[in-house]
Design a protein around this motif. Structure first.
Motif, mmCIF file in Angstrom:
data_model
loop_
_atom_site.group_PDB
_atom_site.id
_atom_site.type_symbol
_atom_site.label_atom_id
_atom_site.label_comp_id
_atom_site.label_asym_id
_atom_site.label_seq_id
_atom_site.Cartn_x
_atom_site.Cartn_y
_atom_site.Cartn_z
ATOM 1 N N GLU A 39 74.292 63.134 29.615
ATOM 2 C CA GLU A 39 73.889 62.001 28.785
ATOM 3 C C GLU A 39 74.409 62.232 27.374
ATOM 4 O O GLU A 39 74.390 63.345 26.861
ATOM 5 N N ARG A 40 74.864 61.145 26.772
ATOM 6 C CA ARG A 40 75.369 61.205 25.407
ATOM 7 C C ARG A 40 74.881 59.945 24.700
ATOM 8 O O ARG A 40 74.915 58.867 25.253
ATOM 9 N N GLY A 41 74.416 60.099 23.480
ATOM 10 C CA GLY A 41 73.949 58.935 22.746
ATOM 11 C C GLY A 41 73.478 59.297 21.353
ATOM 12 O O GLY A 41 73.897 60.310 20.785
ATOM 13 N N ARG A 42 72.595 58.464 20.832
ATOM 14 C CA ARG A 42 72.006 58.688 19.517
ATOM 15 C C ARG A 42 70.497 58.642 19.659
ATOM 16 O O ARG A 42 69.967 57.939 20.516
ATOM 17 N N GLN A 43 69.831 59.384 18.802
ATOM 18 C CA GLN A 43 68.373 59.453 18.823
ATOM 19 C C GLN A 43 67.840 59.102 17.443
ATOM 20 O O GLN A 43 68.386 59.543 16.437
ATOM 21 N N ILE A 44 66.789 58.327 17.424
ATOM 22 C CA ILE A 44 66.055 58.076 16.188
ATOM 23 C C ILE A 44 64.613 58.468 16.453
ATOM 24 O O ILE A 44 64.008 57.998 17.422
ATOM 25 N N ILE A 45 64.102 59.354 15.626
ATOM 26 C CA ILE A 45 62.701 59.736 15.757
ATOM 27 C C ILE A 45 61.987 59.487 14.431
ATOM 28 O O ILE A 45 62.564 59.649 13.364
ATOM 29 N N VAL A 46 60.762 59.052 14.552
ATOM 30 C CA VAL A 46 59.875 58.908 13.400
ATOM 31 C C VAL A 46 58.891 60.059 13.499
ATOM 32 O O VAL A 46 58.273 60.273 14.551
ATOM 33 N N LEU A 47 58.795 60.810 12.433
ATOM 34 C CA LEU A 47 57.895 61.955 12.409
ATOM 35 C C LEU A 47 56.811 61.730 11.367
ATOM 36 O O LEU A 47 57.057 61.092 10.341
ATOM 37 N N ILE A 48 55.644 62.265 11.638
ATOM 38 C CA ILE A 48 54.575 62.263 10.645
ATOM 39 C C ILE A 48 54.050 63.682 10.531
ATOM 40 O O ILE A 48 54.168 64.481 11.456
ATOM 41 N N LYS A 49 53.511 63.973 9.380
ATOM 42 C CA LYS A 49 52.971 65.297 9.137
ATOM 43 C C LYS A 49 51.501 65.292 9.536
ATOM 44 O O LYS A 49 50.721 64.467 9.075
ATOM 45 N N GLN A 50 51.139 66.210 10.427
ATOM 46 C CA GLN A 50 49.755 66.373 10.849
ATOM 47 C C GLN A 50 49.385 67.838 10.686
ATOM 48 O O GLN A 50 50.060 68.709 11.242
ATOM 49 N N GLY A 51 48.331 68.084 9.927
ATOM 50 C CA GLY A 51 47.922 69.473 9.711
ATOM 51 C C GLY A 51 49.010 70.320 9.090
ATOM 52 O O GLY A 51 49.125 71.500 9.389
ATOM 53 N N GLY A 52 49.849 69.691 8.256
ATOM 54 C CA GLY A 52 50.925 70.416 7.588
ATOM 55 C C GLY A 52 52.171 70.613 8.439
ATOM 56 O O GLY A 52 53.135 71.222 7.982
ATOM 57 N N GLU A 53 52.173 70.121 9.683
ATOM 58 C CA GLU A 53 53.328 70.270 10.566
ATOM 59 C C GLU A 53 53.931 68.909 10.882
ATOM 60 O O GLU A 53 53.203 67.944 11.095
ATOM 61 N N TRP A 54 55.261 68.856 10.942
ATOM 62 C CA TRP A 54 55.942 67.633 11.352
ATOM 63 C C TRP A 54 55.814 67.476 12.858
ATOM 64 O O TRP A 54 56.069 68.410 13.615
ATOM 65 N N LYS A 55 55.425 66.280 13.302
ATOM 66 C CA LYS A 55 55.296 65.950 14.722
ATOM 67 C C LYS A 55 56.052 64.649 14.980
ATOM 68 O O LYS A 55 56.080 63.757 14.133
ATOM 69 N N ILE A 56 56.613 64.525 16.163
ATOM 70 C CA ILE A 56 57.316 63.306 16.544
ATOM 71 C C ILE A 56 56.281 62.248 16.905
ATOM 72 O O ILE A 56 55.415 62.489 17.752
ATOM 73 N N HIS A 57 56.377 61.105 16.261
ATOM 74 C CA HIS A 57 55.429 60.018 16.512
ATOM 75 C C HIS A 57 56.075 58.902 17.341
ATOM 76 O O HIS A 57 55.420 58.284 18.174
#
Length: 145
Positions: free
Chosen positions: A113-131
């Protein structure tokens, strides 16, 4: 009778996150965990109410459903590793967006598979998480008759 609506033009600004390296590290951790076949660890990179938005499929909501999706679609016998490149990271504070190019490989090193990814991250408890996680699949599709 005429009604006139006025609106100010939207001005888009790009703000690079002060946490660019930490945001990028989340995607790189995804690749590391995938190479280990640790799908549970990958699912923990997501918020509890995260959504996957796969190409040509309905949204997958919540960490448990995301893990189930990964167990079906990212099994080590199908996808052995991933490579992400050409990052663009925007945002700041407690939210960021990361766009990157991606390639998924099977155990023989072939691109599956080949493509592009867009992720929105938010900080929870001081850590970045993928939302939110959305990607394209640039694999050629078969023509419909």
């Amino acid at each position: 009778m005429a009604l006139t609506l006025q609106s100010a033009p939207a001005i888009a600004t790009t703000v690079h996150s002060s946490d660019d390296a930490a945001v990028k590290a989340v995607t790189e951790q995804f690749a590391t965990d995938l190479a280990k076949g640790d799908l549970k660890a990958i699912s923990l990179l997501y918020t509890g109410d995260a959504k996957l938005l796969p190409p040509n499929a309905t949204a997958i909501s919540g960490r448990a459903a995301i893990l189930t999706y990964f167990k079906k679609n990212l099994r080590p016998d199908l996808v052995a590793r991933a490579k992400f490149s050409h990052y663009e990271i925007y945002g700041g504070g407690d939210a960021a967006t990361s766009m990157s190019e991606m390639e998924m490989y099977d155990g023989k090193g072939r691109v599956v598979e080949r493509g592009r990814q867009i992720i929105v991250l938010i900080k929870q408890g001081g850590e970045w998480k993928i939302h939110r996680d959305m990607w394209s699949d640039n694999t050629p599709t078969m023509a419909c008759n």
